[in-house]
Write a protein that holds these residues in place. Sequence first.
Motif, short mmCIF file in Angstrom:
data_model
loop_
_atom_site.label_atom_id
_atom_site.label_comp_id
_atom_site.label_asym_id
_atom_site.label_seq_id
_atom_site.Cartn_x
_atom_site.Cartn_y
_atom_site.Cartn_z
N VAL A 156 0.82 -1.29 -0.11
CA VAL A 156 0.07 0.22 0.07
C VAL A 156 0.96 1.21 0.11
CG1 VAL A 156 -1.67 1.27 1.43
CG2 VAL A 156 -1.92 -1.25 1.24
N ALA A 210 1.10 4.12 -2.73
CA ALA A 210 0.54 5.40 -2.38
C ALA A 210 2.15 6.32 -2.96
CB ALA A 210 0.89 5.60 -0.77
N LYS A 270 -7.09 13.75 -2.43
CA LYS A 270 -7.27 12.26 -2.20
C LYS A 270 -6.13 11.49 -1.99
CE LYS A 270 -11.80 12.95 -4.39
NZ LYS A 270 -12.67 12.60 -5.36
N THR A 271 -5.15 11.73 -2.51
CA THR A 271 -3.94 10.49 -2.47
C THR A 271 -3.11 10.98 -1.12
OG1 THR A 271 -3.33 10.82 -5.00
CG2 THR A 271 -1.82 10.26 -3.36
N GLN A 272 -3.33 12.34 -0.86
CA GLN A 272 -2.72 12.87 0.34
C GLN A 272 -3.64 11.93 1.50
OE1 GLN A 272 0.05 14.18 1.19
NE2 GLN A 272 -0.04 13.80 3.22
N THR A 273 -4.74 12.21 1.45
CA THR A 273 -5.76 11.58 2.58
C THR A 273 -5.43 10.06 2.66
OG1 THR A 273 -7.54 13.03 2.09
CG2 THR A 273 -8.31 11.32 3.33
N ILE A 274 -5.53 9.43 1.42
CA ILE A 274 -5.21 8.07 1.49
C ILE A 274 -3.79 7.70 2.34
CG2 ILE A 274 -4.76 5.95 -0.12
CD1 ILE A 274 -6.75 7.20 -1.97
N ASP A 281 -2.53 9.27 4.67
CA ASP A 281 -2.73 9.54 6.03
C ASP A 281 -3.38 8.45 6.52
OD1 ASP A 281 -1.59 12.02 5.69
OD2 ASP A 281 -3.56 13.13 5.52
N ILE A 282 -4.54 7.52 5.69
CA ILE A 282 -5.08 6.53 6.23
C ILE A 282 -4.10 5.40 6.36
CG2 ILE A 282 -7.07 4.99 5.83
CD1 ILE A 282 -8.45 7.43 4.52
N ILE A 283 -3.38 5.30 5.32
CA ILE A 283 -2.37 4.06 5.42
C ILE A 283 -1.45 4.29 6.54
CG2 ILE A 283 -0.45 3.34 4.00
CD1 ILE A 283 -1.89 3.71 1.47
#
Length: 152
Positions: free
Chosen positions: A2, A6, A124-128, A130-132
């Motif tokens: 992941v 990213a 959105k990539t930045q948010t993903i 952060d979630i990762i």
Amino acid sequence: EVGRLAGTLNAMVSGLSELARTNRAATADLNAAAAEIRASAQEQAASVEQQFAAVQETAATVDEITHSGAQISKRATEVIATAQATAQTSRQGLRAVSDTARAMEAIREQAEAVAGNIVGLSEKTQTIGDIIETVNDISERTHLLALNAAIE
């Protein structure tokens, strides 16, 4: 995996951002070129109109001179017709330049829309990412808790 995904997505967003900047620069260059073409066409149209007016004055003067004035008048009439055709062609060219400028503006607006989409994807990539990062942190803590439980 992941994390690599990213990283790859971030690289793709960077590439798309660069492409958007390149498109903006090209659009600006095309707009500048279209403006120069339009200005040149307008100058030519004004010059043709001035020539047309001068030819008409010459034709009127030639009619007043002598019998040979008839031949000169005929030639002047031909020049007038050519000048009118040239003026018409210049006006058509000016319209074509105007149409081109409008098309360039539409391209610029589309490029800006694409850039906006790219910025949205980047967010959105930045948010993903952060979630990762949060999932990885939870995974590490869970692993430590399991290790502590196994040790106990």
